[in-house]
Design an enzyme around this catalytic site. Structure first.
Site, PDB file in Angstrom:
ATOM      1  N   THR A  34       0.849  -1.193   0.000  1.00 43.24           N
ATOM      2  CA  THR A  34       0.000   0.000   0.000  1.00 43.24           C
ATOM      3  C   THR A  34       0.879   1.236   0.000  1.00 43.24           C
ATOM      4  O   THR A  34       1.922   1.272   0.663  1.00 43.24           O
ATOM      5  CB  THR A  34      -0.958   0.095   1.211  1.00 43.24           C
ATOM      6  OG1 THR A  34      -1.542   1.409   1.229  1.00 43.24           O
ATOM      7  CG2 THR A  34      -0.288  -0.125   2.548  1.00 43.24           C
ATOM      8  N   ASP A  69      -0.048   3.753   1.458  1.00 44.51           N
ATOM      9  CA  ASP A  69      -0.347   4.413   2.743  1.00 44.51           C
ATOM     10  C   ASP A  69       0.644   4.052   3.847  1.00 44.51           C
ATOM     11  O   ASP A  69       0.719   4.752   4.850  1.00 44.51           O
ATOM     12  CB  ASP A  69      -1.759   4.036   3.218  1.00 44.51           C
ATOM     13  CG  ASP A  69      -2.831   4.384   2.202  1.00 44.51           C
ATOM     14  OD1 ASP A  69      -2.581   5.267   1.364  1.00 44.51           O
ATOM     15  OD2 ASP A  69      -3.915   3.769   2.243  1.00 44.51           O
ATOM     16  N   ARG A 108       1.438  33.174  -2.724  1.00 45.85           N
ATOM     17  CA  ARG A 108       0.208  32.515  -2.287  1.00 45.85           C
ATOM     18  C   ARG A 108       0.466  31.485  -1.186  1.00 45.85           C
ATOM     19  O   ARG A 108       1.597  31.045  -0.982  1.00 45.85           O
ATOM     20  CB  ARG A 108      -0.421  31.754  -3.467  1.00 45.85           C
ATOM     21  CG  ARG A 108      -1.060  32.645  -4.489  1.00 45.85           C
ATOM     22  CD  ARG A 108      -1.449  31.839  -5.699  1.00 45.85           C
ATOM     23  NE  ARG A 108      -2.257  32.624  -6.623  1.00 45.85           N
ATOM     24  CZ  ARG A 108      -2.462  32.331  -7.885  1.00 45.85           C
ATOM     25  NH1 ARG A 108      -1.898  31.255  -8.411  1.00 45.85           N
ATOM     26  NH2 ARG A 108      -3.229  33.083  -8.641  1.00 45.85           N
ATOM     27  N   ARG A 160      -5.393   7.597   3.567  1.00 44.67           N
ATOM     28  CA  ARG A 160      -6.531   7.165   4.406  1.00 44.67           C
ATOM     29  C   ARG A 160      -6.392   7.761   5.813  1.00 44.67           C
ATOM     30  O   ARG A 160      -6.210   8.954   5.935  1.00 44.67           O
ATOM     31  CB  ARG A 160      -6.605   5.631   4.483  1.00 44.67           C
ATOM     32  CG  ARG A 160      -7.257   4.985   3.309  1.00 44.67           C
ATOM     33  CD  ARG A 160      -7.794   3.620   3.661  1.00 44.67           C
ATOM     34  NE  ARG A 160      -6.746   2.701   4.100  1.00 44.67           N
ATOM     35  CZ  ARG A 160      -6.960   1.441   4.435  1.00 44.67           C
ATOM     36  NH1 ARG A 160      -8.182   0.948   4.380  1.00 44.67           N
ATOM     37  NH2 ARG A 160      -5.981   0.658   4.810  1.00 44.67           N
TER      38      ARG A 160
HETATM   39  O1  F6P Z   1      -5.258   2.723   0.273  1.00 46.61           O
HETATM   40  C1  F6P Z   1      -4.708   3.348  -0.844  1.00 46.61           C
HETATM   41  C2  F6P Z   1      -5.539   4.521  -1.261  1.00 46.61           C
HETATM   42  O2  F6P Z   1      -4.918   5.122  -2.379  1.00 46.61           O
HETATM   43  C3  F6P Z   1      -5.784   5.562  -0.173  1.00 46.61           C
HETATM   44  O3  F6P Z   1      -4.671   6.390   0.059  1.00 46.61           O
HETATM   45  C4  F6P Z   1      -6.988   6.265  -0.727  1.00 46.61           C
HETATM   46  O4  F6P Z   1      -7.726   6.859   0.308  1.00 46.61           O
HETATM   47  C5  F6P Z   1      -7.760   5.150  -1.384  1.00 46.61           C
HETATM   48  O5  F6P Z   1      -6.829   4.117  -1.651  1.00 46.61           O
HETATM   49  C6  F6P Z   1      -8.459   5.513  -2.662  1.00 46.61           C
HETATM   50  O6  F6P Z   1      -9.199   4.441  -3.099  1.00 46.61           O
HETATM   51  P1  F6P Z   1      -9.875   4.353  -4.547  1.00 46.61           P
HETATM   52  O7  F6P Z   1      -8.804   3.977  -5.527  1.00 46.61           O
HETATM   53  O8  F6P Z   1     -10.906   3.306  -4.398  1.00 46.61           O
HETATM   54  O9  F6P Z   1     -10.436   5.711  -4.828  1.00 46.61           O
END
Ligand code: F6P
Length: 375
Positions: free
Chosen positions: A151, A153, A188, A197
């Site tokens: 991930t 994340d 700016r 997430r």
């Molecule tokens: O978990 C990875 C991620 O990219 C998160 O950072 C994000 O919130 C989510 O997936 C987005 O998911 P999707 O591709 O379903 O919009």
């Protein structure tokens, strides 16, 4: 040649589940080439658990691995909606005949039957916490499974790093460097919203790497006053711009996260997004400093993995195969204290590895006068 002798299994499946991230193909390559070297054969499951449910798989050969190390995405396809334990199989009729609700079924046994039909004896599953949870179910039902965490994340419990994260940080850093130069030209405030997430790892690392003046994380609820003060103070001292890096999951003290959409078909239905726009409006109104926002979104998930992610992916894929050969299954490969290790597949289920308040990088960022909006 592989370092260990083989094989305990003759045929394996490999699958990528959940949202994609850079480095998936590098793991697939490591797994497949290792398996082929050992005389195993490999089938690739298409589109994550959906392909397992719908019995869509294909043979993978050495030729399929050509040129994929540096390629973003996943050659197998992925899916972040299909949970074999709770799969939608129909819908009740609408009222008055029925309640119109979706009917779910547990199709895990069908998935196992599909694998058996193809002679698959073990599976390597590459995915996030949701994917690992389902993988643990298959493991408990007797299928030898090894998981590889992925991930952008970087929030999977039990491992201190996931591949894809370093690429996302590099992409976000590059984007913020670009935002800085245009913000400087126009004096700016520039608010850049990054993914993650409920975890602020991308914001923290990319924010520090790009010298953001304000970094806002989901783990540290922010107040508006310190942000306004910082921007006005910088403006008065002749600083050309203020760069704010905000994680999509960040929220003001006592406030709620901004939700971009709710997807009821997804096991994790909340999609965050929009806090950057909201912040830019608040900042401009309160300080009079012209403000713009940029949402980096899926640019952080796409594209070619950086070298360190290719290396990590290769190490993790190889380690997964080593575990499989040793018969050490029901495990997820992990990195702890900088070393490759493995943990129980069930460990990451329903948990998220968040940024802790005593994270050394937070202290270092404060040391270079970065505000986290908390004081
Ligand atoms: O978990 C990875 C991620 O990219 C998160 O950072 C994000 O919130 C989510 O997936 C987005 O998911 P999707 O591709 O379903 O919009």
């Amino acid at each position: 040649m592989s370092t260990t002798s083989c094989p305990v299994v003759r045929r394996i499946a490999v699958m990528t589940g959940g949202g994609d991230c850079p480095g998936l193909n590098a793991v697939i390559r490591a797994v497949v080439l290792d398996a082929l070297t050992c005389g195993m054969t490999v089938v690739g499951v298409e589109d994550g658990y959906l392909g397992l449910i719908e019995n869509r798989m294909r043979e993978l050969t050495e030729r399929d691995m050509l040129g994929i190390l540096a390629r973003g995405g996943t050659i197998l396809g992925s899916n972040n909606k299909s949970n074999p334990s709770k799969y939608p199989v129909g819908q009740n009729p609408p009222p008055p005949a029925g309640d119109g609700k979706v009917i779910y079924a547990d199709v895990t046994r069908n998935c196992l039957a599909h694998l058996r039909e193809r002679g698959v004896e073990a599976m390597v599953v590459i995915g996030g916490d949701g994917t690992m949870t389902s993988a643990a179910t298959f493991s408990q039902m007797g299928l030898p499974v090894v998981g590889v965490p992925k991930t952008i994340d970087n929030d999977i419990e039990g491992t201190e790093i996931t591949f894809g994260f370093q690429t996302a940080v590099a992409t976000a850093t590059d984007a913020m460097d670009r935002c800085r130069t245009t913000a400087d030209s126009h004096h700016r405030a520039m608010i850049v919203e990054v993914m993650g997430r409920n975890a602020g790892w991308i914001a923290l690392h990319a924010g520090v790497a790009s010298g953001a003046d304000v970094i806002l994380l989901p783990e540290i609820p922010f107040k508006m006053e310190p942000i306004y003060t910082k921007i006005v103070h910088r403006s008065k001292r002749g600083r050309k711009s203020t760069l704010v890096c905000v994680s999509e999951g960040a929220a003001p003290l006592g406030g709620a996260k901004v939700v971009a959409r709710v997807d009821p078909t997804s096991p994790d239905p909340i999609r965050l997004g929009g806090v950057g726009k909201w912040l830019a409006e608040q900042i401009e109104e309160a300080t009079g400093v012209e403000s713009r926002f940029a949402v980096l979104g899926h640019t952080q998930r796409g594209g070619t993995p950086v070298a360190s992610d290719r290396v990590l992916s290769t190490m993790l894929g190889h380690h997964a195969m080593q575990l499989l050969r040793e018969g050490k299954v029901g495990r997820m490969v992990a990195v702890q204290h900088g070393q490759l290790t493995d943990i129980d597949l069930r460990e990451p289920a329903g948990r998220q590895r968040l940024v802790k308040p005593d994270e050394p990088l937070i202290a270092a960022a404060r040391g270079v006068q970065t505000s986290f909006g908390d004081s």
